[in-house]
Write a protein that holds these residues in place. Structure first.
Motif, PDB file in Angstrom:
ATOM      1  N   CYS A 100       0.844  -1.204   0.000  1.00  0.00           N
ATOM      2  CA  CYS A 100       0.000   0.000   0.000  1.00  0.00           C
ATOM      3  C   CYS A 100       0.873   1.244   0.000  1.00  0.00           C
ATOM      4  CB  CYS A 100      -0.935   0.010   1.203  1.00  0.00           C
ATOM      5  SG  CYS A 100      -2.093  -1.367   1.261  1.00  0.00           S
ATOM      6  N   PRO A 101       1.648   1.457  -1.037  1.00  0.00           N
ATOM      7  CA  PRO A 101       2.566   2.594  -1.044  1.00  0.00           C
ATOM      8  C   PRO A 101       1.887   3.940  -1.295  1.00  0.00           C
ATOM      9  CG  PRO A 101       2.695   1.436  -3.125  1.00  0.00           C
ATOM     10  CD  PRO A 101       1.748   0.651  -2.265  1.00  0.00           C
ATOM     11  N   SER A 102       0.656   3.940  -1.747  1.00  0.00           N
ATOM     12  CA  SER A 102       0.000   5.192  -2.112  1.00  0.00           C
ATOM     13  C   SER A 102      -0.233   6.061  -0.885  1.00  0.00           C
ATOM     14  CB  SER A 102      -1.335   4.905  -2.807  1.00  0.00           C
ATOM     15  OG  SER A 102      -2.030   6.109  -3.024  1.00  0.00           O
ATOM     16  N   LEU A 103      -0.005   7.377  -1.008  1.00  0.00           N
ATOM     17  CA  LEU A 103      -0.229   8.297   0.095  1.00  0.00           C
ATOM     18  C   LEU A 103      -1.705   8.438   0.440  1.00  0.00           C
ATOM     19  CD1 LEU A 103       2.325  11.162  -0.687  1.00  0.00           C
ATOM     20  CD2 LEU A 103       2.479   9.388   1.070  1.00  0.00           C
ATOM     21  N   THR A 104      -2.567   8.020  -0.464  1.00  0.00           N
ATOM     22  CA  THR A 104      -4.004   8.070  -0.141  1.00  0.00           C
ATOM     23  C   THR A 104      -4.353   7.096   0.974  1.00  0.00           C
ATOM     24  OG1 THR A 104      -4.451   6.428  -1.865  1.00  0.00           O
ATOM     25  CG2 THR A 104      -4.592   8.753  -2.484  1.00  0.00           C
ATOM     26  N   ASN A 105      -3.475   6.113   1.193  1.00  0.00           N
ATOM     27  CA  ASN A 105      -3.685   5.142   2.269  1.00  0.00           C
ATOM     28  C   ASN A 105      -2.803   5.414   3.487  1.00  0.00           C
ATOM     29  OD1 ASN A 105      -5.478   3.593   0.628  1.00  0.00           O
ATOM     30  ND2 ASN A 105      -3.693   2.733  -0.435  1.00  0.00           N
ATOM     31  N   SER A 106      -2.220   6.620   3.553  1.00  0.00           N
ATOM     32  CA  SER A 106      -1.210   6.891   4.587  1.00  0.00           C
ATOM     33  C   SER A 106      -1.784   6.932   5.994  1.00  0.00           C
ATOM     34  CB  SER A 106      -0.511   8.232   4.300  1.00  0.00           C
ATOM     35  OG  SER A 106      -1.455   9.293   4.292  1.00  0.00           O
ATOM     36  N   HIS A 107      -3.113   7.021   6.092  1.00  0.00           N
ATOM     37  CA  HIS A 107      -3.707   7.059   7.430  1.00  0.00           C
ATOM     38  C   HIS A 107      -4.393   5.742   7.797  1.00  0.00           C
ATOM     39  CE1 HIS A 107      -2.733  11.264   7.626  1.00  0.00           C
ATOM     40  NE2 HIS A 107      -3.473  11.526   6.546  1.00  0.00           N
ATOM     41  N   LEU A 108      -4.269   4.747   6.950  1.00  0.00           N
ATOM     42  CA  LEU A 108      -4.847   3.437   7.237  1.00  0.00           C
ATOM     43  C   LEU A 108      -3.928   2.638   8.168  1.00  0.00           C
ATOM     44  CD1 LEU A 108      -6.216   2.103   3.833  1.00  0.00           C
ATOM     45  CD2 LEU A 108      -7.556   2.768   5.830  1.00  0.00           C
ATOM     46  N   PHE A 109      -4.538   1.714   8.907  1.00  0.00           N
ATOM     47  CA  PHE A 109      -3.750   0.685   9.571  1.00  0.00           C
ATOM     48  C   PHE A 109      -4.538  -0.617   9.508  1.00  0.00           C
ATOM     49  CE2 PHE A 109      -6.220   2.328  13.198  1.00  0.00           C
ATOM     50  CZ  PHE A 109      -6.667   1.162  13.789  1.00  0.00           C
ATOM     51  N   LEU A 110      -3.802  -1.703   9.571  1.00  0.00           N
ATOM     52  CA  LEU A 110      -4.385  -3.040   9.503  1.00  0.00           C
ATOM     53  C   LEU A 110      -4.220  -3.703  10.863  1.00  0.00           C
ATOM     54  CD1 LEU A 110      -5.533  -5.548   7.978  1.00  0.00           C
ATOM     55  CD2 LEU A 110      -3.146  -6.091   7.359  1.00  0.00           C
ATOM     56  N   ALA A 111      -5.325  -4.215  11.412  1.00  0.00           N
ATOM     57  CA  ALA A 111      -5.297  -4.924  12.691  1.00  0.00           C
ATOM     58  C   ALA A 111      -5.801  -6.345  12.462  1.00  0.00           C
ATOM     59  CB  ALA A 111      -6.156  -4.210  13.729  1.00  0.00           C
ATOM     60  N   ILE A 112      -5.052  -7.326  13.002  1.00  0.00           N
ATOM     61  CA  ILE A 112      -5.371  -8.727  12.764  1.00  0.00           C
ATOM     62  C   ILE A 112      -5.436  -9.455  14.102  1.00  0.00           C
ATOM     63  CG2 ILE A 112      -4.697 -10.811  11.520  1.00  0.00           C
ATOM     64  CD1 ILE A 112      -2.956  -9.062   9.735  1.00  0.00           C
ATOM     65  N   TRP A 113      -6.411 -10.356  14.239  1.00  0.00           N
ATOM     66  CA  TRP A 113      -6.555 -11.170  15.442  1.00  0.00           C
ATOM     67  C   TRP A 113      -6.994 -12.572  15.036  1.00  0.00           C
ATOM     68  CZ3 TRP A 113      -5.206 -10.822  20.363  1.00  0.00           C
ATOM     69  CH2 TRP A 113      -5.737 -11.721  21.277  1.00  0.00           C
ATOM     70  N   GLY A 114      -6.367 -13.597  15.644  1.00  0.00           N
ATOM     71  CA  GLY A 114      -6.771 -14.954  15.302  1.00  0.00           C
ATOM     72  C   GLY A 114      -6.086 -15.984  16.156  1.00  0.00           C
ATOM     73  N   LYS A 115      -6.446 -17.255  15.911  1.00  0.00           N
ATOM     74  CA  LYS A 115      -5.832 -18.362  16.620  1.00  0.00           C
ATOM     75  C   LYS A 115      -4.549 -18.785  15.932  1.00  0.00           C
ATOM     76  CE  LYS A 115      -9.387 -20.762  19.255  1.00  0.00           C
ATOM     77  NZ  LYS A 115     -10.000 -22.077  19.527  1.00  0.00           N
ATOM     78  N   SER A 116      -3.794 -19.585  16.666  1.00  0.00           N
ATOM     79  CA  SER A 116      -2.507 -20.028  16.143  1.00  0.00           C
ATOM     80  C   SER A 116      -2.696 -20.923  14.919  1.00  0.00           C
ATOM     81  CB  SER A 116      -1.740 -20.787  17.225  1.00  0.00           C
ATOM     82  OG  SER A 116      -0.600 -21.397  16.676  1.00  0.00           O
ATOM     83  N   TRP A 117      -1.984 -20.626  13.855  1.00  0.00           N
ATOM     84  CA  TRP A 117      -2.053 -21.463  12.657  1.00  0.00           C
ATOM     85  C   TRP A 117      -1.347 -22.790  12.889  1.00  0.00           C
ATOM     86  CZ3 TRP A 117       2.740 -22.787  11.040  1.00  0.00           C
ATOM     87  CH2 TRP A 117       3.803 -21.912  11.368  1.00  0.00           C
ATOM     88  N   HIS A 118      -0.483 -22.845  13.908  1.00  0.00           N
ATOM     89  CA  HIS A 118       0.220 -24.098  14.183  1.00  0.00           C
ATOM     90  C   HIS A 118      -0.774 -25.159  14.668  1.00  0.00           C
ATOM     91  CE1 HIS A 118       3.527 -26.722  15.344  1.00  0.00           C
ATOM     92  NE2 HIS A 118       2.943 -26.894  16.522  1.00  0.00           N
ATOM     93  N   GLU A 119      -1.752 -24.735  15.482  1.00  0.00           N
ATOM     94  CA  GLU A 119      -2.754 -25.672  15.961  1.00  0.00           C
ATOM     95  C   GLU A 119      -3.797 -25.980  14.890  1.00  0.00           C
ATOM     96  OE1 GLU A 119      -2.786 -27.198  18.777  1.00  0.00           O
ATOM     97  OE2 GLU A 119      -1.053 -26.206  19.690  1.00  0.00           O
ATOM     98  N   ASN A 120      -4.160 -24.964  14.126  1.00  0.00           N
ATOM     99  CA  ASN A 120      -5.202 -25.141  13.110  1.00  0.00           C
ATOM    100  C   ASN A 120      -4.882 -24.236  11.925  1.00  0.00           C
ATOM    101  OD1 ASN A 120      -7.474 -25.594  11.612  1.00  0.00           O
ATOM    102  ND2 ASN A 120      -8.899 -24.622  13.054  1.00  0.00           N
ATOM    103  N   PRO A 121      -4.200 -24.781  10.914  1.00  0.00           N
ATOM    104  CA  PRO A 121      -3.802 -23.947   9.771  1.00  0.00           C
ATOM    105  C   PRO A 121      -4.981 -23.320   9.050  1.00  0.00           C
ATOM    106  CG  PRO A 121      -2.638 -26.036   9.771  1.00  0.00           C
ATOM    107  CD  PRO A 121      -3.692 -26.151  10.815  1.00  0.00           C
ATOM    108  N   GLU A 122      -6.158 -23.939   9.151  1.00  0.00           N
ATOM    109  CA  GLU A 122      -7.313 -23.409   8.431  1.00  0.00           C
ATOM    110  C   GLU A 122      -8.117 -22.427   9.292  1.00  0.00           C
ATOM    111  OE1 GLU A 122      -7.776 -24.015   5.329  1.00  0.00           O
ATOM    112  OE2 GLU A 122      -6.083 -25.407   5.262  1.00  0.00           O
ATOM    113  N   ALA A 123      -7.636 -22.157  10.531  1.00  0.00           N
ATOM    114  CA  ALA A 123      -8.402 -21.285  11.417  1.00  0.00           C
ATOM    115  C   ALA A 123      -8.508 -19.897  10.810  1.00  0.00           C
ATOM    116  CB  ALA A 123      -7.731 -21.209  12.779  1.00  0.00           C
TER     117      ALA A 123
END
Length: 993
Positions: A100-123
Motif C-alpha cells: 500500500c505505497p499510495s499516500l491516499t492510504n497513509s492514514h490506514l492501519f491493519l489490525a489482525i486477530w486470530g488463533k494459532s495457525w500451528h494448531e489449526n492452519p485453516e483457522a
C-alpha cells in the motif's frame, strides 16, 4: 487519568487561582473549553489465503498486502498484529512496505486477530482496515483541583473535524504504528522505549508477543476473553478505545496552559466545605431569648432616662453617701442626732426613708435631743471596756456550708474533666451520646456551656458581696485611711470591672475574684470546644482468610519481562504507589480483604503476616578496564567456593558500544555473574551477553551448585573514558565493536567496580493495608528468621529466589551497555541510580568517577527495592493456603468519636484550678461578722454613721485629711452616748479591742 485527560479525549487546559478564589476543600473548576478526540472507521478486510499460512488482505480500495504478513506465534493459542502505514526500523511490518505505497492510504492501519495457525492452519482470522478521524467539540468541563482530573464533561456543540493544517495527524500515527518518533531525540531509557514490553503479561493469557503497542493496549483496556476479539465489532471497539487513550495522552503532552489565545475565560470555582449546621429548635429558643432580652434592655433604658433624679452626685462611696446626707436638711437629722421637736429618731427615719428602710434593722443607739449633743472638740476619746457581745450578720452566700458545696462542685467538675481526658485517650475517643444531632449538640456543647454560665452569676454574687463589705472590712481594725475605706468606689461599676481598682487598693482577694468572674466567659468558650468529634478508625477483631502460605512452592520467570522496571520507574520518578502488599524494603504474604462489612465501610485491614525482603552488601572490586572496553578475554573473573567446598570461576561478558570518538563518555554496568569454563581457548573473547539461565552456553558442564554460587553475585560498575578510533577506520558510531580491538584508542579511563551479594531476609510484620492491598503501615512483629528451611520446601533453596530475581533485573537492566556523553541514561540501572540519588553526579561523564562509599548505599537500596517489586509481581511463586485457613486480624472501620481537645483541655483545667484556689481563699479570708445589718441600702449605710461626727466634718470639707485614719467600732457619739459604727481615730475603738 492524567490531568485534563478522559477516556474520550483530552481537554484544552485551563486553571484558576484556587487560593484566591475559594477557601473550600476539594475545589472544582468549571469552564467552557474544547475537547479533542478521535474516532475509528473500521471495515473488515478481504482475505485471500494462498497457502495455509500465507494470507493477503485487501480493503477493496487499492490497498492489498503481501501474503508474507505472519502474525501468529506457533506456541501461542492467540495472537494479534497492528500494521501501521509508515516504515521504520522498529516495526516488522508496514502497509507502505507490503503493498500500500499510495499516500491516499497513509492514514490506514491493519489490525489482525486470530488463533494459532500451528494448531489449526485453516483457522480464520479477523482482519480490519481502520482509518482514524480527529475532531474537536465545545464542552463545559468540570475539573477537580489541584490534580485537574476531569470529573464531568457536558457537550455544548457538535463535533467538528480538525484539518491537517491544524493537527499533525501524521506524527501521532507514526508513533502509534512504529513505536518511535519520526525524528529521534536523546532521552532516558524510560522515555526512549519504542515498544513497551508486555510480553510476559500477554503470555499468561495465551497470547503471543506483539511488535506494536496498540494490541496490548486494546486488550488491557477491554479485558475480554481472547475468543471474543474474533468478533469484528468487539475487536474494532477495543482498538478504538486504545486509539482514543493514546491520542488523548499525546494531546495532553503537546498542549500547555499557555496555548490559549483568549487568555481568560469565564468559569465557576466550587467545591465542598465544612459547614456550620444550625439546629432549628435550638435556634428558635435562642432567637426568642434574644428578643426578650432586647425588649427588657429597651424598657430599662426608657425607665432610666424618664425617671427624675434629685441626686447631686453619684453615691459611689461611703463618703459620697454621708456627703449627700450632710448637705440635705431633710436627711441630716438621721445621722446628726437632730430631729423636729417631739419626734424620735426612729419616727423621723421612718418618715423620711420609709420606702428604703422598712426591712432594715432598728438602730441600737438611744434617742437623744439636740440640746444634749456635745461639741466635736469637747468629746474625749472612748475608753476600751468590756460590753455586751455584738453579734454581726453575714450573708448566707458567705456561709461555710455554701463554700464547701461550691468548692466541692468545682472539684467535681475538675475531676470529671481529668477523668474524661484519661478515658478518651485510653479508649481512643468516646462514643457519640446519640445518633441525633440535637442531642449530641446538647450533651457536647450546651451542657458544658450551661455549667460555665451557672458559675458566672455565682461569682458575680460573691464578687458583689465582697465589693459591698470590703470598705467595712478595711475599717475593722480602726486604722484605715480614707482611700482604703471610705473613698472606695467598688459598687459604682459591675463587679468584674473593678479589678484594677482593687489591685491598686491592695485588696488582692477582691481583684482575684474579679478576674475569676471575668474568666467565666473564657471558661464557657473553652468548655464549648472541649469535646470535639472526629473520624477515627476503630479496630474490630476479625479472622481474615489467608490467600497464600508463607512458603515458596516454585520459582520461575517469564523471559524478556520489563514490568518490574516499569513499576519501579513509575514509583521512583512519577510518585505512583508501589504494588499491593509491597513497601520499599519488603513484600508481605497477602490475606483476603473485603471493603464491605456488616459493620459498614472498611478502610483498612490489620494482621500479622510474613514479610520477605533482601539484604544486599556490596564490596569494592578491581579488574582490567581496558579488557572490558575492548572485549579482550579474562576482563573479569573471580574464584568462588561452593557449599560443598568445590572451586568455581565466576564471570560475565558484556562489552559496551557507542563509545567511539566520544571525548567524554560514561557507562553504567549491572550484570549477574555466571560460571565460566576457563579451559576453553576462546574463553572471554567477544562473548555475547547470554540470557540468564543459559549456563550451558557458557559452561556446558556447570553444576547447579556452581550456577547457584555464581548467580548470587551481582557486578555493578561506573566508568568514565575518552575513546577514539583512528581516522582511517570505518567503524560507525553505533557498532558494538570492531573485529580487531587493537584499532580502539583508549586515551583515558577511570572506573569504580563493586561486587554485591544479596540474601533473603524474612520476619513477621503487623501489616495494615487498604481495600486494594496497598500497605498503609508495616511494623516488625519479630526478629529475622534464622532458619529459612520452612519457607523453601521441596528442595528449593533461598539462593534460587535471589538468583532468579537478580536474573530478572539484570536481563532488562543492561542487555547492552552503551556509552553516553550526556546525563541521559541508556540503562535502567543508570536511570534508577540517577532518580534514587536525585542527582546526575553518578552518571554525568563530566564529573569524576563515583566514590564507593557514596554510591554503594544507593546500589544496595536499589536492589532491595527491586527485589520487593519482583516478589509482588510474582505472587504465584507462593504456595496456596489450605482452604479455610484463617489468621487473627482486625478491621479498621471509620467511626465518629468524641475527643478532648488538648488546647481547650489545658485552658479549661487551668481555669477550673484557679476557680478552686480562689474559692478556697474566698471562704478562708471572707469578711468577719461585725455589722448589725448588711449595707445593701442607703438607709442601712446611714445607720452605720448615726451619732458619728464624720457627718458634720464632711459637710465642711470636700476631702478628708490625708493623715486621718478611720475605723468601725465603739465610739461616743455627738450625743454623748456610746455607739457602734464608723468614726475616725482617736474617737473609735475596734470591736475586738
Amino acid at each position: 487519568m492524567p490531568a485534563y485527560v478522559l477516556s474520550q479525549g483530552a481537554l484544552e487546559p485551563f486553571e484558576a487561582d484556587i487560593e484566591r478564589s475559594t477557601n473550600e476543600a476539594n475545589p472544582t473548576l468549571t469552564a467552557q473549553t474544547r475537547l479533542y478526540g478521535t474516532s475509528l472507521n473500521c471495515e473488515q478486510a478481504v482475505q485471500n489465503r494462498s497457502d495455509p499460512v500465507g494470507i493477503s488482505y485487501s480493503n477493496g480500495k487499492g490497498c492489498t498486502t503481501d501474503s508474507n504478513v505472519l502474525i501468529l506465534d506457533p506456541v501461542s493459542e492467540y495472537g494479534g498484529l497492528y500494521v501501521g502505514y509508515y516504515l521504520d526500523q522498529h516495526a516488522d511490518y508496514s502497509l507502505s512496505g507490503v503493498g500500500c505505497p499510495s499516500l491516499t492510504n497513509s492514514h490506514l492501519f491493519l489490525a489482525i486477530w486470530g488463533k494459532s495457525w500451528h494448531e489449526n492452519p485453516e483457522a480464520s482470522v479477523t482482519a480490519l482496515f481502520c482509518e482514524p478521524s480527529y475532531w474537536t467539540q465545545q464542552v463545559n468541563a468540570t475539573l477537580t483541583a489541584p490534580s485537574m482530573n476531569v470529573s464531568k464533561v457536558v457537550p455544548l456543540g457538535p463535533r467538528l473535524p480538525i484539518s491537517d493544517e491544524d493537527f499533525n495527524r501524521t506524527a501521532i500515527e507514526y508513533v502509534i504504528g512504529t513505536g518511535a518518533q519520526a525524528v529521534s531525540k536523546r532521552a532516558d531509557i524510560s522515555e526512549d522505549v519504542s515498544i513497551i514490553n508486555q510480553n510476559a503479561n500477554l503470555a499468561q493469557l495465551g497470547i503471543n508477543g506483539t511488535t506494536t503497542n496498540m494490541i496490548p493496549f486494546a486488550l488491557g483496556l477491554t479485558r475480554l476473553p481472547p475468543s471474543q476479539y474474533a468478533d469484528p465489532h468487539e475487536f474494532a471497539s477495543s482498538l478504538e478505545q486504545a486509539h482514543k487513550l493514546l491520542h488523548a495522552l499525546a494531546v495532553q503532552q503537546l498542549m500547555s496552559r499557555d496555548d490559549n489565545d483568549d487568555g481568560q475565560r469565564p468559569g465557576v470555582v466550587g467545591g465542598s466545605s465544612r459547614a456550620i449546621i444550625v439546629i432549628r429548635p435550638l435556634t428558635i429558643v435562642v432567637e426568642c431569648l434574644l428578643g426578650f432580652v432586647t425588649l427588657l434592655t429597651l424598657a430599662l433604658l426608657f425607665h432610666t432616662h424618664s425617671r427624675p433624679s434629685l441626686l447631686s452626685k453619684d453615691p459611689a462611696s461611703l463618703t459620697d453617701i454621708i456627703g449627700l446626707v450632710a448637705k440635705d436638711p431633710k436627711l441630716y437629722p438621721l445621722t446628726a442626732c437632730q430631729r423636729p421637736e417631739g419626734a424620735s429618731l426612729k419616727s423621723e427615719s421612718d418618715r423620711l426613708l420609709r420606702p428604703r428602710t422598712e426591712t432594715q434593722h432598728r438602730s441600737s443607739s438611744p434617742d437623744i435631743s439636740e440640746d444634749q449633743m456635745p461639741e466635736r472638740g469637747t468629746r474625749e476619746p472612748p475608753v476600751a471596756k468590756a460590753s455586751q457581745q455584738i453579734h454581726g450578720v453575714r450573708p448566707i452566700e458567705m456561709s461555710l456550708v455554701v463554700g464547701v458545696a461550691f468548692v466541692s462542685l468545682l472539684l467535681l467538675a475538675f475531676s470529671t474533666i481529668i477523668a474524661v481526658k484519661i478515658y478518651a485517650n485510653k479508649k481512643k475517643g468516646l462514643s457519640l451520646p446519640s445518633h441525633s444531632a440535637l442531642i449530641n449538640q446538647i450533651v457536647l456543647n450546651y451542657i458544658p456551656i450551661a455549667f460555665a454560665t451557672f458559675l458566672e452569676p455565682l461569682w458575680l454574687l460573691l464578687n458583689r458581696l465582697l465589693c459591698t463589705l470590703q470598705p467595712f472590712e478595711a475599717l475593722r481594725h480602726a486604722n484605715s485611711r480614707s482611700t482604703s475605706s471610705l473613698d472606695l468606689k467598688y459598687t459604682s461599676l459591675p463587679p468584674q470591672l473593678i479589678f484594677w481598682r482593687a489591685f491598686r487598693g491592695r485588696h488582692y482577694l477582691l481583684s482575684a475574684v474579679c478576674a475569676i468572674g471575668l474568666s467565666a466567659n473564657l471558661l464557657a468558650i473553652s468548655l464549648n470546644g472541649l469535646l470535639e468529634t472526629n473520624v477515627l478508625q476503630i479496630s474490630t477483631d476479625r479472622n481474615l482468610t489467608r490467600r497464600h502460605a508463607p512458603m515458596f512452592s516454585h520459582i520461575h520467570r517469564q523471559p524478556d519481562a520489563w514490568d518490574y522496571q516499569y513499576v519501579a520507574k513509575a514509583n521512583f520518578s512519577d510518585g505512583v504507589a508501589l504494588p499491593p502488599w509491597t513497601t520499599p524494603s519488603s513484600f508481605f504474604v497477602p490475606f483476603a480483604v473485603d471493603a464491605e462489612s456488616e459493620l459498614g465501610q472498611v478502610e483498612g485491614f490489620r494482621a500479622v503476616t510474613q514479610g520477605f525482603g533482601s539484604k544486599t552488601k556490596c564490596v569494592r572490586a578491581k579488574f582490567n578496564d581496558t579488557a572490558f572496553i575492548t572485549g579482550q578475554k579474562n576482563y573479569f573473573s573471580i574464584d568462588q567456593v561452593t557449599r560443598s567446598g568445590k572451586h568455581v570461576t565466576c564471570g560475565t561478558f558484556a562489552t559496551p558500544s557507542g563509545g567511539q570518538n566520544k571525548s567524554l563518555a560514561a557507562v553504567e554496568v549491572l550484570h549477574q555473574m555466571r560460571p565460566l569454563d576457563v579451559n576453553q581457548p576462546d574463553f572471554g573473547v567477544n562473548q555475547p551477553d547470554f540470557p540468564v539461565g543459559s549456563i550451558s552456553n557458557i559452561e556446558s558442564n556447570a553444576t547447579q551448585e556452581a550456577t547457584s554460587t555464581c548467580n548470587s553475585l551481582l557486578l555493578a560498575g561506573f566508568l568514565r573514558a575518552n575513546i577514539s578510533v583512528p581516522f582511517n577506520n570505518t567503524a560507525t558510531e553505533h557498532t558494538t565493536i570492531d573485529p580487531d580491538p587493537k584499532i580502539l584508542r583508549i586515551n583515558s579511563v577511570s572506573s569504580l567496580w563493586m561486587l554485591c551479594q544479596s540474601t533473603v531476609a524474612t520476619a513477621r510484620y503487623e501489616v495494615t493495608v487498604d481495600g486494594s492491598g496497598r500497605v498503609l503501615l508495616a511494623e516488625r512483629a519479630g526478629p529475622d528468621a534464622e532458619d529459612l528451611g520452612s519457607f523453601f520446601p521441596s528442595g528449593i533453596q533461598s539462593t534460587l529466589l535471589v538468583n532468579t530475581a537478580t536474573s530478572i533485573l539484570t536481563t532488562g537492566a543492561n542487555t547492552a551497555p552503551y556509552w553516553h556523553n550526556d546525563t541521559f541514561t541508556d540503562s535502567w540501572f543508570g536511570y534508577f541510580i540517577k532518580h534514587l540519588s536525585n542527582s546526575t553526579n553518578f552518571v554525568d561523564p563530566a564529573t569524576a568517577t563515583p566514590v564507593f562509599e557514596q554510591v554503594a548505599p544507593y546500589v544496595e537500596n536499589l536492589y532491595d527495592r527491586l527485589f520487593a517489586i519482583v516478589l509482588s509481581l510474582n505472587q504465584d511463586w507462593l504456595a496456596d493456603a489450605d482452604k479455610g485457613t484463617a489468621i487473627p486480624g482486625s478491621l479498621l472501620i471509620p467511626c465518629q468519636r468524641v475527643f478532648v481537645s488538648r488546647p481547650m483541655f489545658i485552658i479549661t483545667a487551668t481555669l477550673l484550678a484557679l476557680n478552686i484556689v480562689v474559692a478556697m481563699a474566698y471562704w478562708t479570708w471572707r469578711p468577719k461578722r461585725m455589722l448589725p445589718q448588711m449595707p445593701y441600702t442607703i438607709a442601712s449605710v446611714l445607720n452605720m454613721f448615726h451619732g458619728s461626727g464624720l457627718v458634720k466634718e464632711v459637710e465642711n470639707k470636700e476631702d478628708w485629711e490625708e493623715h486621718w485614719k478611720f475605723g468601725y467600732g465603739r465610739f461616743v457619739g455627738t450625743d454623748g452616748k456610746p455607739h457602734v459604727g464608723v468614726e475616725r481615730r482617736p474617737f473609735v475603738v475596734p470591736l475586738d479591742a
